[in-house]
Design a protein around this motif. Structure first.
Motif, PDB file in Angstrom:
ATOM      1  N   ILE A 224     -36.248 -27.611-133.315  1.00  0.00           N
ATOM      2  CA  ILE A 224     -36.821 -27.656-131.971  1.00  0.00           C
ATOM      3  C   ILE A 224     -37.984 -28.638-131.999  1.00  0.00           C
ATOM      4  O   ILE A 224     -38.990 -28.417-132.685  1.00  0.00           O
TER       5      ILE A 224
ATOM      6  N   ASP B 179     -41.187 -16.929-119.153  1.00  0.00           N
ATOM      7  CA  ASP B 179     -40.995 -16.017-120.272  1.00  0.00           C
ATOM      8  C   ASP B 179     -39.501 -15.836-120.548  1.00  0.00           C
ATOM      9  O   ASP B 179     -39.051 -15.900-121.691  1.00  0.00           O
TER      10      ASP B 179
ATOM     11  N   TYR C 134     -38.017 -18.975-122.276  1.00  0.00           N
ATOM     12  CA  TYR C 134     -38.291 -19.141-123.699  1.00  0.00           C
ATOM     13  C   TYR C 134     -37.536 -18.114-124.535  1.00  0.00           C
ATOM     14  O   TYR C 134     -36.996 -18.439-125.589  1.00  0.00           O
ATOM     15  N   ARG C 135     -37.449 -16.904-124.025  1.00  0.00           N
ATOM     16  CA  ARG C 135     -36.689 -15.887-124.756  1.00  0.00           C
ATOM     17  C   ARG C 135     -35.227 -16.278-124.888  1.00  0.00           C
ATOM     18  O   ARG C 135     -34.622 -16.165-125.957  1.00  0.00           O
TER      19      ARG C 135
ATOM     20  N   ILE D 118     -34.735 -19.150-127.326  1.00  0.00           N
ATOM     21  CA  ILE D 118     -34.772 -18.710-128.715  1.00  0.00           C
ATOM     22  C   ILE D 118     -33.493 -17.982-129.088  1.00  0.00           C
ATOM     23  O   ILE D 118     -32.907 -18.220-130.141  1.00  0.00           O
ATOM     24  N   GLU D 119     -33.058 -17.110-128.194  1.00  0.00           N
ATOM     25  CA  GLU D 119     -31.831 -16.343-128.451  1.00  0.00           C
ATOM     26  C   GLU D 119     -30.643 -17.289-128.628  1.00  0.00           C
ATOM     27  O   GLU D 119     -29.889 -17.178-129.580  1.00  0.00           O
TER      28      GLU D 119
ATOM     29  N   TYR E 286     -30.708 -20.442-129.350  1.00  0.00           N
ATOM     30  CA  TYR E 286     -30.914 -21.283-130.527  1.00  0.00           C
ATOM     31  C   TYR E 286     -30.562 -20.519-131.797  1.00  0.00           C
ATOM     32  O   TYR E 286     -29.998 -21.084-132.729  1.00  0.00           O
ATOM     33  N   SER E 287     -30.887 -19.242-131.832  1.00  0.00           N
ATOM     34  CA  SER E 287     -30.562 -18.434-133.011  1.00  0.00           C
ATOM     35  C   SER E 287     -29.062 -18.213-133.121  1.00  0.00           C
ATOM     36  O   SER E 287     -28.488 -18.321-134.199  1.00  0.00           O
TER      37      SER E 287
ATOM     38  N   LYS F 203     -45.980 -22.830-130.761  1.00  0.00           N
ATOM     39  CA  LYS F 203     -45.524 -22.019-131.906  1.00  0.00           C
ATOM     40  C   LYS F 203     -44.009 -22.091-132.020  1.00  0.00           C
ATOM     41  O   LYS F 203     -43.414 -21.703-133.009  1.00  0.00           O
ATOM     42  N   LEU F 204     -43.401 -22.575-130.959  1.00  0.00           N
ATOM     43  CA  LEU F 204     -41.948 -22.575-130.908  1.00  0.00           C
ATOM     44  C   LEU F 204     -41.351 -23.806-131.591  1.00  0.00           C
ATOM     45  O   LEU F 204     -40.263 -23.765-132.157  1.00  0.00           O
ATOM     46  N   VAL F 205     -42.079 -24.904-131.543  1.00  0.00           N
ATOM     47  CA  VAL F 205     -41.520 -26.140-132.083  1.00  0.00           C
ATOM     48  C   VAL F 205     -41.657 -26.199-133.588  1.00  0.00           C
ATOM     49  O   VAL F 205     -42.632 -25.723-134.163  1.00  0.00           O
ATOM     50  N   SER F 206     -40.642 -26.759-134.206  1.00  0.00           N
ATOM     51  CA  SER F 206     -40.696 -26.921-135.652  1.00  0.00           C
ATOM     52  C   SER F 206     -41.215 -28.320-135.991  1.00  0.00           C
ATOM     53  O   SER F 206     -41.730 -28.547-137.071  1.00  0.00           O
TER      54      SER F 206
ATOM     55  N   ASP G 289     -45.628 -27.514-139.260  1.00  0.00           N
ATOM     56  CA  ASP G 289     -46.323 -26.927-140.413  1.00  0.00           C
ATOM     57  C   ASP G 289     -47.204 -27.944-141.116  1.00  0.00           C
ATOM     58  O   ASP G 289     -48.346 -27.663-141.464  1.00  0.00           O
TER      59      ASP G 289
ATOM     60  N   ARG H  69     -50.245 -28.723-139.004  1.00  0.00           N
ATOM     61  CA  ARG H  69     -51.234 -27.638-139.009  1.00  0.00           C
ATOM     62  C   ARG H  69     -51.979 -27.590-140.323  1.00  0.00           C
ATOM     63  O   ARG H  69     -53.155 -27.245-140.378  1.00  0.00           O
TER      64      ARG H  69
ATOM     65  N   GLU I 130     -55.900 -25.654-134.092  1.00  0.00           N
ATOM     66  CA  GLU I 130     -54.646 -25.263-133.452  1.00  0.00           C
ATOM     67  C   GLU I 130     -53.873 -26.494-133.007  1.00  0.00           C
ATOM     68  O   GLU I 130     -54.477 -27.495-132.612  1.00  0.00           O
TER      69      GLU I 130
ATOM     70  N   PHE J 204     -53.081 -16.134-133.138  1.00  0.00           N
ATOM     71  CA  PHE J 204     -52.645 -17.503-133.320  1.00  0.00           C
ATOM     72  C   PHE J 204     -53.791 -18.501-133.407  1.00  0.00           C
ATOM     73  O   PHE J 204     -53.571 -19.683-133.609  1.00  0.00           O
TER      74      PHE J 204
ATOM     75  N   ILE K  57     -48.416 -19.804-139.590  1.00  0.00           N
ATOM     76  CA  ILE K  57     -47.772 -18.723-138.851  1.00  0.00           C
ATOM     77  C   ILE K  57     -46.819 -17.916-139.719  1.00  0.00           C
ATOM     78  O   ILE K  57     -46.787 -16.688-139.645  1.00  0.00           O
TER      79      ILE K  57
ATOM     80  N   THR L  53     -34.623 -13.016-134.662  1.00  0.00           N
ATOM     81  CA  THR L  53     -34.498 -13.385-133.253  1.00  0.00           C
ATOM     82  C   THR L  53     -35.390 -12.511-132.381  1.00  0.00           C
ATOM     83  O   THR L  53     -36.098 -13.010-131.500  1.00  0.00           O
TER      84      THR L  53
ATOM     85  N   LYS M  10     -38.443 -13.963-130.290  1.00  0.00           N
ATOM     86  CA  LYS M  10     -38.416 -13.873-128.836  1.00  0.00           C
ATOM     87  C   LYS M  10     -39.684 -13.211-128.307  1.00  0.00           C
ATOM     88  O   LYS M  10     -40.260 -13.642-127.321  1.00  0.00           O
TER      89      LYS M  10
ATOM     90  N   GLN N 127     -42.585 -15.632-129.131  1.00  0.00           N
ATOM     91  CA  GLN N 127     -42.264 -17.030-128.852  1.00  0.00           C
ATOM     92  C   GLN N 127     -42.648 -17.953-129.983  1.00  0.00           C
ATOM     93  O   GLN N 127     -43.328 -18.960-129.820  1.00  0.00           O
ATOM     94  N   ILE N 128     -42.177 -17.550-131.177  1.00  0.00           N
ATOM     95  CA  ILE N 128     -42.365 -18.354-132.380  1.00  0.00           C
ATOM     96  C   ILE N 128     -41.017 -18.923-132.774  1.00  0.00           C
ATOM     97  O   ILE N 128     -39.987 -18.322-132.496  1.00  0.00           O
ATOM     98  N   ASN N 129     -41.033 -20.048-133.444  1.00  0.00           N
ATOM     99  CA  ASN N 129     -39.801 -20.649-133.921  1.00  0.00           C
ATOM    100  C   ASN N 129     -39.090 -19.711-134.902  1.00  0.00           C
ATOM    101  O   ASN N 129     -39.709 -19.232-135.852  1.00  0.00           O
ATOM    102  N   PRO N 130     -37.815 -19.430-134.658  1.00  0.00           N
ATOM    103  CA  PRO N 130     -37.082 -18.516-135.540  1.00  0.00           C
ATOM    104  C   PRO N 130     -37.125 -18.925-137.006  1.00  0.00           C
ATOM    105  O   PRO N 130     -37.153 -18.067-137.885  1.00  0.00           O
TER     106      PRO N 130
END
Lengths: 291, 245, 123
Positions: free
Chosen positions: A33, A167, A170-171, A174-175, A177-178, A196-199, A216, A219, A274, C5, C11, C38, C42, C45-48
């Motif tokens: 992501i 919300d 994003y949920r 993620i779902e 994507y998993s 926090k969502l992006v790799s 990572d 950060r 951050e 955070f 993280i 997951t 969810k 909202q962190i990267n899996p």
């Protein structure tokens, strides 16, 4: 493994006087992501539309698995660009748009579409151009999550969305994507929502890539050095400075890179920055700092 | 990606063509019932409106491009879809106009306002040949009209406002200029039109000097040559489409 | 689970620490299933992949185990293992720091023992 490579991409307007993209070199790997950040007018949308072959570069190329993407059905079928233009015929009903999309994409995820329509409380009998900005985004998001494409580019997916729907988005992202790993490239101004969502993070400033690294790594390499002005300035004098905030005798200098080998002077505190603050700092900087 | 192209093709055919047909059929029935117009006049009128509508529709290229690129369809495939659409529509439209003409002919035994009959019918001196050739000619001619208008539409879609004006003015000039030149030639140079006449005969197969029946094959060849040129130009133009933001 | 955070900690490390804490306090009982990557990603909202990295740390330390087709479970004896490890670190994290700080304040060993005794009497 699929790889989307952008090589030496340039895009000029007005006969070369306006350079919107300058020698862009970046790769997007599979199943990650990406956060694509940058100020308004930095060139994000131009880059995305060139990747999806909506527009042509002045020079350079976009390769998917080594094949040039331009006018290439095979490559284009693996890329989906959710954009802010009006792509559908006027007065088209949402139901019809979904039906057509399903007919076009053989492996379209109808089940997920139905689930999302219910979650977002979307009335598919309405006409697309009569929707609010938020609901137009919702329709586009649903399609983007259901198409069987390995690279999905999302341009401001949460535009106009209220907090609840953001919300949900994003949920579900993620779902999905998993359950079905693929690459997402998300371009948004609301950095804190996805930091926090992006790799991986790619940042464009003034047509150039100024940051391209995993979240990572970034950060772990970004620090906030706080303390008396002279001590901090001395400690950070050889480091790449990206932000500075003074408060009386004290200063906070944000830096990127490995910390120097010298001992941290007493009274000086070092903390991590951050991701969001880091990107804002980079956006505020004048001129690109090559790293 | 045949699936995508077929799906797009079917969608456009269904959405625009089919519904236009149904709309026209309804219009036609209403006209007959309400106005009690004569069948033939009605048919002719509907036919003209229908054809003009089709021609206008054919010019809408940008929206088709937007739809196709959003679904990951390359411009090359878009071109193929466009051509398939034009061919199919030309074929169907031609069947409709052809049948209309037949009906008018049989019901009214009037002279049809078909220029083909006036100029070329009877060339093969065999009703079956003449008839078949007329039908084929009709299809090719319809496609010719379509491809010209579509190419023009494609070109105009690519240009900005200024470009569109220049383009339309040039086209207007292209039509009036030859006539003007011929007039000048006639008034100032010579009234001998034999060269022009010869060229005209070769291109269209019509003999202006005598009353013999025109040779439709010449015209057909001319049309096909122009169609091929237009196909090439259309392809090059379609490849240049980009999204405007 | 709670996440901060703003913390400078990576993280994935926060994820593994939070799960470890839950094992330590018994919130995640041994032998029971913990939320999937997951579900955790969810909710926060962190990267899996980040969540997975954190979990894998604990799998490597034998605190969690993955059962194919069923999910991730807390291993038997995990709680004790966490307690043991934390006791190890207690000396390093708390005692050494205490002694260091006390030296700066010029407190003697007997002063420390007095203070500890006071602490126990009061609490």
């Amino acid at each position: 493994m699929d790889k989307l490579e952008i090589k030496n991409l340039n895009r000029n307007f007005k006969f070369g006087k306006q350079k919107v993209l300058k020698n862009i070199n970046v790769s997007f790997l599979s199943n990650k992501i990406y956060g694509l950040f940058g100020e308004n007018g930095a060139g994000k949308s131009t880059l995305m539309s060139i990747i999806a072959d909506y527009n042509f570069p002045t020079s350079g190329e976009v390769l998917l698995d080594g094949e040039n993407v331009h006018d290439n059905d095979n490559a284009l079928s693996k890329i989906y660009y959710m954009n802010q233009n009006n792509m559908y015929p006027k007065n088209e009903k949402i139901k019809k748009i979904f039906k057509l999309t399903k007919a076009i994409y053989k492996d379209y995820d109808s089940q997920l579409q139905e689930k999302l329509v219910n979650e977002f409380k979307l009335n598919i009998k309405l006409r697309f151009d009569k929707l609010s900005t938020g609901y137009k985004s919702i329709v586009k998001i649903i399609i983007a999550l259901c198409v069987p494409c390995k690279f999905v580019i999302l341009d401001e997916p949460t535009l106009g969305l209220d907090a609840r729907n953001r919300d949900i988005f994003y949920r579900e992202l993620i779902e999905s994507y998993s359950a079905n790993p693929r690459t997402f490239i998300i371009s948004t101004h609301i950095i804190e929502e996805i930091d926090k969502l992006v790799s991986d993070v790619v940042m464009i400033d003034n047509g150039k890539i100024v940051l391209n690294d995993t979240a990572d790594n970034i950060r772990s390499k970004a620090y906030s050095v706080n303390g008396p002005i002279d001590l901090v300035s001395d400690y950070t004098k050889d480091l790449s400075v990206i932000g500075k905030e003074e408060l009386g005798q004290y200063v906070t200098i944000d830096v990127m890179g490995s910390l120097p080998n010298k001992e941290v002077p007493s009274g000086v505190k070092i903390t991590k920055i951050e991701l969001q603050k880091l990107i804002v700092n980079l956006m505020n900087k004048d001129g690109a700092n090559d790293n | 990606m045949i699936i995508k192209e077929t799906a797009l093709y079917k969608n456009i055919m269904k959405r625009y063509f089919l519904y236009t047909l149904i709309y026209m059929a309804i219009l036609f029935s209403i006209n007959i019932l309400l106005n009690r117009m004569r069948l033939l006049e009605n048919l002719s009128q509907i036919k003209t409106t229908y054809l003009s509508f089709i021609v206008v529709m054919i010019c809408f290229n940008y929206y088709l491009f937007k739809l196709s690129i959003n679904f990951g369809i390359s411009r090359q495939s878009l071109y193929k879809v466009k051509l398939s659409l034009l061919c199919s529509i030309a074929f169907i439209v031609n069947i409709i106009t052809f049948s209309t003409n037949l009906l008018v002919y049989f019901f009214d035994k009037k002279d049809l306002n078909s220029f083909y009959i006036g100029l070329y019918y009877g060339f093969f001196q065999n009703n079956i040949f003449d008839f078949t050739f007329m039908f084929v000619f009709g299809i090719i001619f319809t496609f010719f009209i379509f491809i010209i208008f579509n190419t023009l539409g494609t070109l105009l879609s690519l240009l900005g406002v200024v470009g569109k004006i220049i383009c339309l003015v040039s086209i207007y000039a292209m039509f009036t200029l030859p006539l003007m030149l011929i007039g000048i030639y006639h008034d100032f140079i010579s009234t001998d039109f034999s060269v022009i006449n010869t060229i005209f005969s070769i291109v269209t197969g019509i003999h202006t000097s005598n009353n013999k029946c025109g040779n439709p094959i010449n015209m057909l060849v001319t049309l096909i040559i122009i169609i091929i040129i237009m196909l090439f130009i259309n392809y090059k133009l379609t490849k240049r489409y980009q999204i405007r933001r | 689970m709670q996440f901060d955070f703003q913390s400078p900690e990576p993280i994935f490390l926060q994820v593994s620490n939070q799960i470890e804490d839950a094992i330590f306090t018994g919130a995640f009982k041994e032998g029971t299933q913990i939320p999937s990557t997951t579900e955790i990603s969810k909710t926060f909202q962190i990267n899996p992949a980040t969540v997975l990295k954190g979990m894998n740390l604990l799998v490597n330390n034998n605190l969690l185990e993955k059962q194919r087709g069923r999910g991730t479970f807390v291993t038997y004896g995990a709680q004790q293992r966490v307690i043991n490890e934390r006791r190890e670190h207690f000396y390093h994290d708390y005692i050494l720091n205490l002694i260091n700080e006390s030296k700066k304040l010029h407190l003697s060993k007997d002063d420390i023992l007095e203070l500890i005794k006071r602490g126990y009497d009061n609490g």
